[in-house]
Design a protein around this motif. Structure first.
Motif, mmCIF file in Angstrom:
data_model
loop_
_atom_site.group_PDB
_atom_site.id
_atom_site.type_symbol
_atom_site.label_atom_id
_atom_site.label_comp_id
_atom_site.label_asym_id
_atom_site.label_seq_id
_atom_site.Cartn_x
_atom_site.Cartn_y
_atom_site.Cartn_z
ATOM 1 N N LEU A 165 0.827 -1.205 0.000
ATOM 2 C CA LEU A 165 0.000 0.000 0.000
ATOM 3 C C LEU A 165 0.865 1.261 0.000
ATOM 4 N N GLY A 219 0.891 4.141 -2.791
ATOM 5 C CA GLY A 219 0.792 5.552 -2.438
ATOM 6 C C GLY A 219 1.921 6.368 -3.043
ATOM 7 N N GLU A 226 -5.572 9.842 -3.947
ATOM 8 C CA GLU A 226 -5.332 8.396 -3.963
ATOM 9 C C GLU A 226 -4.137 8.039 -3.089
ATOM 10 N N CYS A 254 -4.136 5.465 0.082
ATOM 11 C CA CYS A 254 -3.245 4.300 0.213
ATOM 12 C C CYS A 254 -2.464 4.349 1.518
#
Length: 90
Positions: free
Chosen positions: A30, A34, A45, A49
């Motif tokens: 994640l 990101g 977004e 993340c």
């Protein structure tokens, strides 16, 4: 079964090593997602993340929190939440 544990025992401490490793790998993935979103200037977004990675309680929490805080500040320099997150990370 939980009633049989000492009062100072945290359920977090009872996780198996493979669970901790899996959690950290997911958080790392994640975090990389990101980073990629940040590179493409998709700040919303990227923040999502990083926030999801933080929910996993990774061992590198401060690093991810710092990245998320920087994204929040990038979007809104007057946001107190970005600066509070940065303070918590440091």
């Amino acid at each position: 079964m939980q009633n049989e544990l000492p009062d100072d025992t945290c359920m977090h401490d009872l996780r198996a090593p493979w669970q901790l490793a899996f959690r950290d790998r997911c958080a790392e993935k994640l975090e990389k997602m990101g980073d990629a979103s940040r590179e493409s200037k998709n700040h919303d977004e990227a923040i999502g993340c990083y926030s999801n990675a933080l929910l996993l309680e990774p061992t590198n929490r401060n690093n991810i929190l710092l990245k998320r805080s920087n994204e929040v500040i990038e979007l809104d320099p007057s946001s107190h939440k970005g600066y509070e997150g940065m303070h918590d990370a440091l």
